[in-house]
Design a protein around this motif. Structure first.
Motif, PDB file in Angstrom:
ATOM      1  N   GLY A   1      -6.722  -2.487  -7.050  1.00 26.99           N
ATOM      2  CA  GLY A   1      -6.863  -3.039  -5.694  1.00 26.99           C
ATOM      3  C   GLY A   1      -8.225  -3.668  -5.516  1.00 26.99           C
ATOM      4  N   THR A   2      -8.337  -4.423  -4.418  1.00 22.79           N
ATOM      5  CA  THR A   2      -9.613  -5.121  -4.158  1.00 22.79           C
ATOM      6  C   THR A   2     -10.342  -4.543  -2.955  1.00 22.79           C
ATOM      7  N   GLY A   3      -9.634  -3.750  -2.173  1.00 18.81           N
ATOM      8  CA  GLY A   3     -10.268  -3.234  -0.943  1.00 18.81           C
ATOM      9  C   GLY A   3     -10.265  -4.269   0.156  1.00 18.81           C
TER      10      GLY A   3
ATOM     11  N   GLY B   1      -7.084  -5.770   1.275  1.00 19.17           N
ATOM     12  CA  GLY B   1      -5.759  -5.843   1.900  1.00 19.17           C
ATOM     13  C   GLY B   1      -5.766  -5.480   3.369  1.00 19.17           C
ATOM     14  N   LEU B   2      -6.296  -4.322   3.708  1.00 14.45           N
ATOM     15  CA  LEU B   2      -6.278  -3.871   5.101  1.00 14.45           C
ATOM     16  C   LEU B   2      -7.228  -4.698   5.963  1.00 14.45           C
TER      17      LEU B   2
ATOM     18  N   SER C   1       1.055   8.379   5.450  1.00 12.47           N
ATOM     19  CA  SER C   1       0.337   7.570   6.429  1.00 12.47           C
ATOM     20  C   SER C   1       1.322   6.704   7.186  1.00 12.47           C
TER      21      SER C   1
ATOM     22  N   ILE D   1      -4.619   9.754   3.905  1.00 16.56           N
ATOM     23  CA  ILE D   1      -6.047   9.338   3.942  1.00 16.56           C
ATOM     24  C   ILE D   1      -6.864  10.415   4.669  1.00 16.56           C
TER      25      ILE D   1
ATOM     26  N   ARG E   1     -12.686   1.248  -0.554  1.00 20.02           N
ATOM     27  CA  ARG E   1     -11.547   1.944  -1.143  1.00 20.02           C
ATOM     28  C   ARG E   1     -11.873   3.426  -1.091  1.00 20.02           C
ATOM     29  N   VAL E   2     -10.861   4.234  -0.663  1.00 22.02           N
ATOM     30  CA  VAL E   2     -11.151   5.667  -0.449  1.00 22.02           C
ATOM     31  C   VAL E   2     -11.588   6.331  -1.738  1.00 22.02           C
TER      32      VAL E   2
ATOM     33  N   ILE F   1     -11.374   2.411   6.135  1.00 25.48           N
ATOM     34  CA  ILE F   1     -10.446   1.695   5.257  1.00 25.48           C
ATOM     35  C   ILE F   1     -10.248   0.234   5.644  1.00 25.48           C
TER      36      ILE F   1
ATOM     37  N   LYS G   1       1.877   1.656  -3.432  1.00 17.17           N
ATOM     38  CA  LYS G   1       0.747   1.999  -4.320  1.00 17.17           C
ATOM     39  C   LYS G   1       0.303   3.435  -4.137  1.00 17.17           C
ATOM     40  N   TYR G   2       0.247   3.877  -2.884  1.00 16.86           N
ATOM     41  CA  TYR G   2      -0.305   5.209  -2.625  1.00 16.86           C
ATOM     42  C   TYR G   2       0.785   6.226  -2.325  1.00 16.86           C
TER      43      TYR G   2
ATOM     44  N   ASP H   1       4.724   5.952   5.186  1.00 16.93           N
ATOM     45  CA  ASP H   1       5.048   6.467   3.848  1.00 16.93           C
ATOM     46  C   ASP H   1       4.777   7.951   3.804  1.00 16.93           C
TER      47      ASP H   1
ATOM     48  N   ASN I   1       0.834  -1.216   0.000  1.00 14.91           N
ATOM     49  CA  ASN I   1       0.000   0.000   0.000  1.00 14.91           C
ATOM     50  C   ASN I   1       0.861   1.255   0.000  1.00 14.91           C
TER      51      ASN I   1
HETATM   52  P1  ADP Z   1      -6.697  -1.712  -1.830  1.00 13.70           P
HETATM   53  O1  ADP Z   1      -5.359  -1.190  -1.541  1.00 13.70           O
HETATM   54  O2  ADP Z   1      -6.700  -3.023  -2.537  1.00 13.70           O
HETATM   55  O3  ADP Z   1      -7.644  -0.722  -2.385  1.00 13.70           O
HETATM   56  P2  ADP Z   1      -6.776  -1.897   1.022  1.00 13.70           P
HETATM   57  O4  ADP Z   1      -7.714  -2.569   1.978  1.00 13.70           O
HETATM   58  O5  ADP Z   1      -5.372  -2.305   1.131  1.00 13.70           O
HETATM   59  O6  ADP Z   1      -7.353  -2.067  -0.408  1.00 13.70           O
HETATM   60  O7  ADP Z   1      -6.859  -0.374   1.318  1.00 13.70           O
HETATM   61  C1  ADP Z   1      -8.079   0.243   1.397  1.00 13.70           C
HETATM   62  C2  ADP Z   1      -8.016   1.668   0.972  1.00 13.70           C
HETATM   63  O8  ADP Z   1      -7.256   2.426   1.949  1.00 13.70           O
HETATM   64  C3  ADP Z   1      -7.256   1.874  -0.301  1.00 13.70           C
HETATM   65  O9  ADP Z   1      -8.104   1.778  -1.421  1.00 13.70           O
HETATM   66  C4  ADP Z   1      -6.708   3.273  -0.157  1.00 13.70           C
HETATM   67  O10 ADP Z   1      -7.602   4.213  -0.605  1.00 13.70           O
HETATM   68  C5  ADP Z   1      -6.518   3.423   1.321  1.00 13.70           C
HETATM   69  N1  ADP Z   1      -5.107   3.226   1.730  1.00 13.70           N
HETATM   70  C6  ADP Z   1      -4.587   2.078   2.226  1.00 13.70           C
HETATM   71  N2  ADP Z   1      -3.270   2.257   2.521  1.00 13.70           N
HETATM   72  C7  ADP Z   1      -2.963   3.550   2.180  1.00 13.70           C
HETATM   73  C8  ADP Z   1      -1.806   4.353   2.235  1.00 13.70           C
HETATM   74  N3  ADP Z   1      -0.601   3.883   2.701  1.00 13.70           N
HETATM   75  N4  ADP Z   1      -1.843   5.647   1.813  1.00 13.70           N
HETATM   76  C9  ADP Z   1      -3.028   6.145   1.367  1.00 13.70           C
HETATM   77  N5  ADP Z   1      -4.159   5.437   1.294  1.00 13.70           N
HETATM   78  C10 ADP Z   1      -4.157   4.165   1.682  1.00 13.70           C
END
Ligand code: ADP
Length: 668
Positions: free
Chosen positions: A630-632, A634-635, A659, A607, A621-622, A615, A577-578, A602, A574
């Motif tokens: 992404g699938t939403g 991971g977290l 974050s 967020i 997903r935000v 999240i 990715k972000y 990072d 993440n």
């Molecule tokens: P995915 O990454 O597959 O969308 P996650 O469950 O990992 O799903 O994350 C959910 C949402 O949280 C993400 O879509 C993103 O918008 C936000 N997010 C997660 N980690 C970060 C991060 N390090 N910085 C910014 N936004 C984040």
């Protein structure tokens, strides 16, 4: 899955709770309403009875007023047909006894003249008196009946008045009795009765009365039939006023009745009785009203009950005979009255009574105040006075159907019962359908999760092979050139990324199926963090992320190492990715206050504050429009894994700045 079933059962509990509460409220309200309903009905009934009683009283008054005014009209017009109508139209045939009275207070109808009024002082002739004297001398002193008879006959020849003639007939009849000439005596008395009906003796006593008494005395079976005819016409003439009634009439009628009763076998004549009753009734009216009417005519109005606007007086009988009233109209020279009986009047008012606008049906009865055996006022019966002229009488109003209250209440109970039954039935049906729905939903979810888990499993096997063979290619130094090796290592890394994704999905479906359970074993956390970073090296590198590592050595804890690795790689992934322009990342591992902290920080897009709680929700997903794939999950999976190991996953973030995700584990 667990969440679904909790939600489902919560819904059912709420449903049952609502059903119980609303059912109880409804039951309470119905019971309350039913008990109030009985009171309401009773109130309504007594209101309607009061109303009916008022209607009856005013109807009664109006009826009396209307009869009064028509009676007055009749007297003024002297129109007998109106009286006839009056009796017929007002259904007071039995109640209406008409009387007429002259100035002196003598009843002209029913005929009851004062005795004095009948005496006429016509002087007898001298020759008549001489012959009468000779006849009486022979009858009483000499006892020569033959001679006496011839003198009486010669006196009859010179009689100048009815009184003289009837006197002779009477004497002769007496003589015939003495001479034992029964038939002749009978004939003589019969002559008096038929020809001298209204002739009276010197004291005003009608010879007709006298002759009837004698006829009764001398009657024998041979002339019973003849006497019966004579008596019938005598009584008829008494009734129609040809022969006057007087104070002796009653006694005479008793004698006739006695004779009739004695000879009932021979004479079975009902007409007799009717005529006697009629005459007795007339005498009763005269007796009841005689004194009052005389007083009225003498202008002593003290005993008069009431004076009306149309000059008709209402007079109660002097004797306490209930249920009778006279309407009397004073007019010169002849005044008249109408005796009304209560019962027909009551029936008449009842017939005209309006029973409209009433909820229930009622019955009206006349009761006597003095008789105590009538029912006292209850909630279904009311008794009240209705006219000042009939103060001894009451009108009693009762429900026709005395069970109507119970019936109505029962009907209400049934309605409420059925209503409640339907309500509860609907609730039970609703509950049944709800449970069905929840179960179906559960089944569907299970099917879906099973499907996802099956598919991912199927994907995982070939992926493992791909990863394994690419790694083997990468390791073999002889056959591959550097380019091929590079490709092979890309395949390894990308397949690892794919594996991570698949693992996320698998973990997620396990959790949904409630099958998440880890065996914790003491592991080297430092090793896990380093190896994860190493696995992620490739992605960090290609994304040009500079990682600042601060990892404490030799940290151990009881964990599920695969899970921890997966959670950590999700966080690092993440972070990559972000990320934003500032391509930096801090990864720290340290111990503090008996806890182990793994931080992944990072400097990426960050967020929004209000989304920080969301999240961790599945599929959330935000920014859905973001190009980042992404699938939403991971977290969600990461937190589940950490929490399963009694740890915590926390986040801090500032939008646009970056974050920080922190895994906190216990040192076990
Ligand atoms: P995915 O990454 O597959 O969308 P996650 O469950 O990992 O799903 O994350 C959910 C949402 O949280 C993400 O879509 C993103 O918008 C936000 N997010 C997660 N980690 C970060 C991060 N390090 N910085 C910014 N936004 C984040």
């Amino acid at each position: 899955m667990l969440k679904y079933s909790i939600k489902g059962s919560r819904l059912i509990v709420i449903f049952i709770f609502t059903a119980i509460i609303s059912g109880s409220i409804l039951t309470y309200l119905s019971i309350n309403h039913i008990s109030n309903y009985r009171e309401l009905l009773e109130k309504k009934i007594s209101e309607e009875e009061r109303d009916l009683s008022n209607r009856f009283s005013s109807g009664f008054k109006n009826n009396l007023d209307s009869i009064s005014s028509r009676f007055r009209y009749y007297l003024e017009e002297k129109d007998l047909s109106v009286l006839q109508k009056l009796k017929i139209r007002d259904s007071i045939k039995e109640g209406g006894n008409y009387i007429e009275i002259d100035r002196n207070g003598s009843f002209l109808l029913p005929n009851f003249p004062d005795n004095e009024g009948l005496i006429t002082n016509i002087e007898s002739s001298k020759i008549y008196l001489e012959r009468l004297h000779l006849a009486e001398n022979n009858e009483f002193n000499v006892s020569d009946f033959e001679k006496a008879n011839s003198y009486y006959l010669s006196a009859l020849e010179v009689a100048t008045s009815k009184t003289d003639s009837v006197h002779i007939y009477n004497s002769m009849a007496r003589l015939y009795v003495k001479m034992d000439l029964q038939q002749k005596a009978f004939d003589a008395y019969q002559t008096i009765l038929t020809e001298f009906r209204s002739t009276v003796n010197s004291s005003g006593f009608p010879y007709a009365y006298f002759s009837v008494i004698k006829l009764l005395q001398i009657s024998n079976p041979s002339n019973f039939e003849e006497l019966r005819t004579l008596l019938t016409s005598f009584l008829e003439e008494l009734a129609d006023g040809t022969i006057p009634l007087n104070d002796s009439s009653l006694e005479l009628m008793d004698l006739i009745e006695e004779w009739r009763e004695k000879n009932q076998n021979q004479l079975n004549n009902e007409i007799f009785k009717d005529l006697i009753d009629r005459n007795k009734n007339s005498l009763l009216i005269i007796n009841n009203y005689k004194i009052q009417l005389k007083n009225i005519l003498r202008q002593h109005n003290n005993e008069v009950e009431d004076s009306l606007t149309n000059d008709v007086l209402r007079i109660k009988p002097i004797l306490d005979s209930n249920g009778e009233l006279m309407l009397f109209f004073e007019k010169q020279p002849i005044s008249g009255g109408l005796v009304l009986r209560l019962e027909p009047l009551f029936m008449d008012v009842l017939e005209k009574l309006q029973f409209d606008n009433l909820k229930f049906e009622y019955e009206l009865n006349l009761v006597d105040k003095i008789e105590t055996n009538y029912l006292a006022n209850t909630n279904i019966i009311s008794t009240s006075e209705f006219s000042p002229y009939f103060e001894n009488n009451l009108v009693q109003i009762a429900l026709k159907n005395e069970n109507i209250i119970d019936e109505n209440v029962l009907k209400k109970q049934l309605t409420y019962g059925i209503g409640l039954f339907i309500f509860l039935g609907t609730m039970v049906l609703g509950l049944y359908l709800l449970i069905q729905d929840v179960n179906r939903e559960k089944r569907m979810n299970k099917l879906r999760a099973d499907f996802v888990s099956n598919v991912t499993h199927e994907l995982k096997t070939p992926l493992t092979s791909i990863n394994m063979f690419a790694e083997a290619m990468n390791l073999s130094e002889e056959t591959l050139d550097s380019k091929q090796k590079k490709y092979a290592s890309i395949i390894v890394k990308e397949s690892e990324k794919l594996k991570r994704m698949i693992n996320n999905i698998l973990e997620f479906s396990k959790k949904e199926n409630d099958k998440l359970s880890y065996k914790l074993k003491r592991s080297n956390i430092t090793g896990i963090v380093n190896s994860t970073l190493k696995e992620m090296d490739y992605f960090l590198e290609i994304n040009k992320i500079e990682v600042n590592r601060n990892i404490e050595e030799n940290i151990y804890a009881a964990v599920y190492d695969e899970g921890l690795k997966q959670a950590l790689s999700n966080l690092i992934s993440n972070g990559i990715k972000y990320s934003s322009e500032n391509k930096k990342m801090n990864v720290q591992l340290f111990k503090k206050d008996g806890n182990i902290f793994i931080e992944v920080e990072d400097y990426g897009i960050g967020i929004p504050k209000d989304k920080l709680d969301l999240i961790f929700d599945k599929f959330y997903r935000v920014n859905l429009n973001a190009t980042t794939s992404g699938t939403g999950l991971g977290l969600t999976v990461s937190r589940d894994i950490i929490e399963e190991q009694h740890g915590k996953l926390l986040v801090e973030s500032t939008l646009g700045k970056g974050s920080k995700f922190t895994i906190i584990l216990n040192i076990a």
